[in-house]
Design an enzyme around this catalytic site. Structure first.
Site, PDB file in Angstrom:
ATOM      1  N   ASN A   9     -32.095  14.028  -2.149  1.00 12.12           N
ATOM      2  CA  ASN A   9     -33.296  13.627  -1.421  1.00 12.12           C
ATOM      3  C   ASN A   9     -33.865  14.877  -0.748  1.00 12.12           C
ATOM      4  O   ASN A   9     -33.320  15.340   0.254  1.00 12.12           O
ATOM      5  CB  ASN A   9     -32.924  12.558  -0.377  1.00 12.12           C
ATOM      6  CG  ASN A   9     -34.103  12.157   0.485  1.00 12.12           C
ATOM      7  OD1 ASN A   9     -35.246  12.562   0.229  1.00 12.12           O
ATOM      8  ND2 ASN A   9     -33.837  11.364   1.505  1.00 12.12           N
ATOM      9  N   LYS A  11     -36.522  15.212   0.843  1.00 11.07           N
ATOM     10  CA  LYS A  11     -37.305  14.890   2.051  1.00 11.07           C
ATOM     11  C   LYS A  11     -38.625  15.673   2.038  1.00 11.07           C
ATOM     12  O   LYS A  11     -39.192  15.877   0.974  1.00 11.07           O
ATOM     13  CB  LYS A  11     -36.467  15.125   3.314  1.00 11.07           C
ATOM     14  CG  LYS A  11     -35.116  14.391   3.238  1.00 11.07           C
ATOM     15  CD  LYS A  11     -34.373  14.321   4.527  1.00 11.07           C
ATOM     16  CE  LYS A  11     -33.069  13.556   4.323  1.00 11.07           C
ATOM     17  NZ  LYS A  11     -32.272  13.397   5.535  1.00 11.07           N
ATOM     18  N   HIS A  96     -34.836   4.232   3.720  1.00  6.66           N
ATOM     19  CA  HIS A  96     -34.151   5.361   4.352  1.00  6.66           C
ATOM     20  C   HIS A  96     -34.265   5.227   5.873  1.00  6.66           C
ATOM     21  O   HIS A  96     -35.299   4.782   6.381  1.00  6.66           O
ATOM     22  CB  HIS A  96     -34.757   6.693   3.878  1.00  6.66           C
ATOM     23  CG  HIS A  96     -33.896   7.857   4.246  1.00  6.66           C
ATOM     24  ND1 HIS A  96     -33.874   8.378   5.515  1.00  6.66           N
ATOM     25  CD2 HIS A  96     -33.003   8.578   3.525  1.00  6.66           C
ATOM     26  CE1 HIS A  96     -32.999   9.382   5.547  1.00  6.66           C
ATOM     27  NE2 HIS A  96     -32.454   9.519   4.361  1.00  6.66           N
ATOM     28  N   GLU A  98     -34.819   7.303   8.110  1.00  3.59           N
ATOM     29  CA  GLU A  98     -35.972   8.016   8.691  1.00  3.59           C
ATOM     30  C   GLU A  98     -37.232   7.171   8.564  1.00  3.59           C
ATOM     31  O   GLU A  98     -38.105   7.204   9.426  1.00  3.59           O
ATOM     32  CB  GLU A  98     -36.126   9.387   8.001  1.00  3.59           C
ATOM     33  CG  GLU A  98     -35.025  10.350   8.438  1.00  3.59           C
ATOM     34  CD  GLU A  98     -34.625  11.383   7.412  1.00  3.59           C
ATOM     35  OE1 GLU A  98     -35.363  11.600   6.434  1.00  3.59           O
ATOM     36  OE2 GLU A  98     -33.532  11.972   7.591  1.00  3.59           O
ATOM     37  N   GLU A 168     -25.701   5.491   4.573  1.00  2.64           N
ATOM     38  CA  GLU A 168     -25.958   6.736   5.290  1.00  2.64           C
ATOM     39  C   GLU A 168     -25.891   6.471   6.793  1.00  2.64           C
ATOM     40  O   GLU A 168     -26.886   6.025   7.387  1.00  2.64           O
ATOM     41  CB  GLU A 168     -27.350   7.269   4.937  1.00  2.64           C
ATOM     42  CG  GLU A 168     -27.546   7.526   3.457  1.00  2.64           C
ATOM     43  CD  GLU A 168     -28.691   8.503   3.207  1.00  2.64           C
ATOM     44  OE1 GLU A 168     -28.421   9.560   2.640  1.00  2.64           O
ATOM     45  OE2 GLU A 168     -29.830   8.208   3.614  1.00  2.64           O
ATOM     46  N   GLY A 174     -28.087  14.990   8.598  1.00  7.04           N
ATOM     47  CA  GLY A 174     -28.654  16.249   9.070  1.00  7.04           C
ATOM     48  C   GLY A 174     -27.976  16.805  10.315  1.00  7.04           C
ATOM     49  O   GLY A 174     -28.485  17.729  10.941  1.00  7.04           O
ATOM     50  N   SER A 214     -24.709  14.589   5.683  1.00  6.62           N
ATOM     51  CA  SER A 214     -24.006  15.879   5.754  1.00  6.62           C
ATOM     52  C   SER A 214     -22.954  16.033   4.657  1.00  6.62           C
ATOM     53  O   SER A 214     -21.896  16.636   4.870  1.00  6.62           O
ATOM     54  CB  SER A 214     -23.388  16.086   7.137  1.00  6.62           C
ATOM     55  OG  SER A 214     -24.400  16.107   8.128  1.00  6.62           O
TER      56      SER A 214
HETATM   57  P1  13P Z   1     -28.229  15.324   4.897  1.00 11.91           P
HETATM   58  O1  13P Z   1     -27.403  15.511   3.664  1.00 11.91           O
HETATM   59  O2  13P Z   1     -29.157  16.470   5.164  1.00 11.91           O
HETATM   60  O3  13P Z   1     -27.381  14.946   6.078  1.00 11.91           O
HETATM   61  O4  13P Z   1     -29.202  14.074   4.625  1.00 11.91           O
HETATM   62  C1  13P Z   1     -28.676  12.906   4.103  1.00 11.91           C
HETATM   63  C2  13P Z   1     -29.799  12.010   3.743  1.00 11.91           C
HETATM   64  O5  13P Z   1     -30.484  11.498   4.609  1.00 11.91           O
HETATM   65  C3  13P Z   1     -30.084  11.786   2.327  1.00 11.91           C
HETATM   66  O6  13P Z   1     -30.995  10.758   2.156  1.00 11.91           O
END
Ligand code: 13P
Length: 251
Positions: A9, A11, A96, A98, A168, A174, A214
């Site tokens: 992803n 982002k 997601h 976010e 997640e 992150g 992560s």
């Molecule tokens: P990270 O791997 O940067 O923690 O992000 C995970 C994520 O949100 C994938 O959709």
């Protein structure tokens, strides 16, 4: 055997040129990935057609990161599932954390988005996961089962074949703090059990459940060794082809 998937992803990262280079670097190394592990990349909307050209003829599949909750029309700024299909996507990520947190993605909207994704021949990577406070209060299982029941329980077992679930935990996204393999496995087993109680054992056993948060080359092997973890949804580490491929090689 459940499908094993490592999905990136991206982002809101990379220019189109950088995204094309990243996709090329991934395609160049896809042969190093063990058989039976499928790769997916999810670039920003503006990159999709350019990245689709790079992926053409390769086994790497293209995903969007979101789709509109309307089929078409006067919805300024939105991108329809039909457009994603047209751009070459096989998947879209939906739900997601976010998007739930910053863009008011509700269960109701997600039900509509999943229906539109299916109508347009897209598979769905459906994300679930609890916040830190919810885990600290001991509510993480309730939160995740609610995210699954409220959105996925209206689907048929046949439709569930087109759903990949990504667990997640928000506190791991992150942050550099990965869930331990034991924490991740415990939740993945719980998700599978939750699917089993509603859809039956066949759907539960056949649904691919990815871990995200992560995930990186140094911890992927331990996570992927868990019986109910079928791969990863990778954020930051998917922006470097070598790391993304190294994660996929952790199987
Ligand atoms: P990270 O791997 O940067 O923690 O992000 C995970 C994520 O949100 C994938 O959709």
């Amino acid at each position: 055997m459940r499908k094993k998937i490592v999905a990136g992803n991206w982002k809101m990262n990379t220019s189109i040129a950088e995204g094309v280079e990243l996709a090329k670097a991934i395609v160049a190394k896809v042969n190093e990935v063990p058989q039976g592990v499928s790769l997916i990349v999810a670039p920003p909307f503006t990159h999709l057609t350019s990245v689709a050209k790079v992926l053409e003829g390769s086994p790497v599949a293209l995903s969007a990161q979101n789709c509109a909750d309307q089929p078409k029309g006067a919805f300024t700024g939105e991108v329809a599932a039909s457009m994603l299909k047209d751009a070459g996507c096989a998947y879209t990520i939906l739900g997601h954390s976010e998007r739930r947190e910053y863009y008011g993605e509700t269960a109701e909207k997600l039900i509509t988005k999943i229906a539109l994704a299916f109508e347009n021949g897209l598979k769905v990577i459906y994300c679930v996961g609890e916040k830190l406070a919810e885990r600290e209060e001991g509510n993480h299982f309730d939160v995740v089962s609610e995210q699954i029941a409220s959105v996925l329980f209206g689907l048929t077992p046949e439709q569930m074949k087109k759903v990949v679930i990504a667990y997640e935990p928000v506190w791991a996204i992150g942050t550099g703090v990965t869930a331990t393999a034991a924490q991740a496995q415990e939740m993945h087993a719980f998700i599978r059990e939750t699917l089993g109680t509603h859809f039956g054992e066949k759907v539960a056993q056949e649904t691919t459940i990815l871990y995200g948060g992560s995930c990186k080359p140094s911890n992927a092997q331990e996570l992927f060794a868990c019986p109910d973890i079928d791969g990863g949804l990778i954020g930051g580490a998917s922006l470097k082809a070598d790391d993304f491929i190294a994660i996929a090689k952790s199987y």
